[in-house]
Design a protein around this motif. Structure first.
Motif, PDB file in Angstrom:
ATOM      1  N   ASN A  18      -2.982  -2.530  -7.233  1.00 33.51           N
ATOM      2  CA  ASN A  18      -3.933  -1.766  -6.456  1.00 33.51           C
ATOM      3  C   ASN A  18      -4.951  -2.396  -5.433  1.00 33.51           C
ATOM      4  O   ASN A  18      -5.806  -1.945  -5.038  1.00 33.51           O
ATOM      5  CB  ASN A  18      -5.003  -1.773  -8.214  1.00 33.51           C
ATOM      6  CG  ASN A  18      -3.980  -0.335  -8.795  1.00 33.51           C
ATOM      7  OD1 ASN A  18      -3.852   0.257  -8.361  1.00 33.51           O
ATOM      8  ND2 ASN A  18      -4.197  -0.357  -9.734  1.00 33.51           N
ATOM      9  N   ARG A  19      -4.990  -3.567  -5.950  1.00 35.63           N
ATOM     10  CA  ARG A  19      -5.828  -4.115  -4.758  1.00 35.63           C
ATOM     11  C   ARG A  19      -5.775  -4.418  -3.428  1.00 35.63           C
ATOM     12  O   ARG A  19      -6.425  -3.807  -2.551  1.00 35.63           O
ATOM     13  CB  ARG A  19      -5.601  -5.367  -5.108  1.00 35.63           C
ATOM     14  CG  ARG A  19      -6.642  -6.612  -4.567  1.00 35.63           C
ATOM     15  CD  ARG A  19      -6.712  -7.995  -5.083  1.00 35.63           C
ATOM     16  NE  ARG A  19      -5.344  -9.327  -4.876  1.00 35.63           N
ATOM     17  CZ  ARG A  19      -4.535  -9.745  -6.093  1.00 35.63           C
ATOM     18  NH1 ARG A  19      -5.557 -10.130  -6.739  1.00 35.63           N
ATOM     19  NH2 ARG A  19      -3.378  -9.918  -5.516  1.00 35.63           N
ATOM     20  N   LEU A  25      -3.655  -1.224  -2.111  1.00 44.48           N
ATOM     21  CA  LEU A  25      -4.188  -0.412  -1.532  1.00 44.48           C
ATOM     22  C   LEU A  25      -5.756  -0.404  -2.093  1.00 44.48           C
ATOM     23  O   LEU A  25      -6.288   0.554  -0.714  1.00 44.48           O
ATOM     24  CB  LEU A  25      -4.021   0.384  -2.614  1.00 44.48           C
ATOM     25  CG  LEU A  25      -4.193   1.818  -2.570  1.00 44.48           C
ATOM     26  CD1 LEU A  25      -3.258   2.738  -1.072  1.00 44.48           C
ATOM     27  CD2 LEU A  25      -3.884   3.052  -3.907  1.00 44.48           C
ATOM     28  N   GLU A  26      -6.444  -0.801  -2.071  1.00 48.41           N
ATOM     29  CA  GLU A  26      -7.961  -0.783  -2.716  1.00 48.41           C
ATOM     30  C   GLU A  26      -8.298  -1.150  -0.907  1.00 48.41           C
ATOM     31  O   GLU A  26      -8.897  -0.582   0.214  1.00 48.41           O
ATOM     32  CB  GLU A  26      -8.692  -1.976  -3.535  1.00 48.41           C
ATOM     33  CG  GLU A  26      -8.581  -0.909  -4.222  1.00 48.41           C
ATOM     34  CD  GLU A  26      -9.671   0.857  -4.446  1.00 48.41           C
ATOM     35  OE1 GLU A  26     -10.316   0.952  -3.655  1.00 48.41           O
ATOM     36  OE2 GLU A  26      -9.108   1.393  -5.380  1.00 48.41           O
ATOM     37  N   GLU A  27      -7.077  -2.409  -0.258  1.00 44.06           N
ATOM     38  CA  GLU A  27      -7.885  -2.933   1.255  1.00 44.06           C
ATOM     39  C   GLU A  27      -7.408  -2.484   1.718  1.00 44.06           C
ATOM     40  O   GLU A  27      -7.675  -1.990   2.967  1.00 44.06           O
ATOM     41  CB  GLU A  27      -6.693  -4.305   0.838  1.00 44.06           C
ATOM     42  CG  GLU A  27      -7.106  -4.808   1.927  1.00 44.06           C
ATOM     43  CD  GLU A  27      -6.785  -6.609   1.918  1.00 44.06           C
ATOM     44  OE1 GLU A  27      -6.333  -6.893   3.359  1.00 44.06           O
ATOM     45  OE2 GLU A  27      -5.786  -6.538   1.020  1.00 44.06           O
ATOM     46  N   LYS A  56      -7.845   0.838   1.294  1.00 46.94           N
ATOM     47  CA  LYS A  56      -8.254   1.890   2.402  1.00 46.94           C
ATOM     48  C   LYS A  56      -9.310   1.568   3.140  1.00 46.94           C
ATOM     49  O   LYS A  56      -9.751   2.164   3.381  1.00 46.94           O
ATOM     50  CB  LYS A  56      -8.589   2.516   1.035  1.00 46.94           C
ATOM     51  CG  LYS A  56      -7.247   3.564  -0.073  1.00 46.94           C
ATOM     52  CD  LYS A  56      -7.941   3.757  -0.993  1.00 46.94           C
ATOM     53  CE  LYS A  56      -6.683   4.854  -1.599  1.00 46.94           C
ATOM     54  NZ  LYS A  56      -7.216   5.449  -3.454  1.00 46.94           N
ATOM     55  N   ARG A  57     -10.421   0.616   2.667  1.00 44.45           N
ATOM     56  CA  ARG A  57     -11.146  -0.583   2.693  1.00 44.45           C
ATOM     57  C   ARG A  57     -10.496  -0.465   4.784  1.00 44.45           C
ATOM     58  O   ARG A  57     -12.319  -0.236   5.615  1.00 44.45           O
ATOM     59  CB  ARG A  57     -11.287  -1.533   2.507  1.00 44.45           C
ATOM     60  CG  ARG A  57     -13.092  -2.087   2.733  1.00 44.45           C
ATOM     61  CD  ARG A  57     -13.288  -3.511   2.389  1.00 44.45           C
ATOM     62  NE  ARG A  57     -11.845  -4.219   1.974  1.00 44.45           N
ATOM     63  CZ  ARG A  57     -12.406  -5.267   3.646  1.00 44.45           C
ATOM     64  NH1 ARG A  57     -12.159  -5.551   3.910  1.00 44.45           N
ATOM     65  NH2 ARG A  57     -10.611  -6.157   2.786  1.00 44.45           N
TER      66      ARG A  57
END
Length: 118
Positions: free
Chosen positions: A89-90, A92-94, A96-97
């Motif tokens: 999840n971390r 994936l968020e990175e 997307k960012r």
């Protein structure tokens, strides 16, 4: 030698024995991975998918330590699964960012699109 020192040495000895058992299990794993299969003879599959399915070292160490340490909290398999989920999840968020910031360029825009083939 005090009783506490004796118990500590006994615990260390038993953990060393677990490590020896692990070494033997690794040897057995390699022998087994070559020989043991399940399924049809035409499409055999290994009985154990991963070494940890065959011999769980952390579980063995947890058993030894829980005998000697009253406040010992065992490491569980679910903790590793949760950690993997958190890591995914971390990342994936990175991703997307970075994509929103324009630092990740899609394959099609890179000129590397080869019809969906890699």
């Amino acid at each position: 030698m005090t009783l506490r020192e004796y118990q500590l040495r006994l615990e260390a000895y038993q953990i060393r024995r677990v490590n020896e058992q692990e070494n033997l299990a690794i040897l057995a794993w390699w022998i087994q991975s070559v020989q043991a299969t399940k399924g049809s003879p035409k499409h055999p599959k290994p009985v154990f998918g991963e070494f940890q399915d065959f011999f769980d070292v952390q579980k063995q160490i947890d058993q030894v330590r829980s005998v000697f340490e009253a406040d010992y909290k065992p490491h569980s398999h679910t903790t590793r699964v949760i950690d993997r989920a958190k890591i995914f999840n971390r990342r994936l968020e990175e991703f997307k960012r970075l994509k929103a910031a324009g630092k990740i360029i899609p394959w099609k825009e890179r000129g590397m699109d080869n019809g969906g083939k890699l």
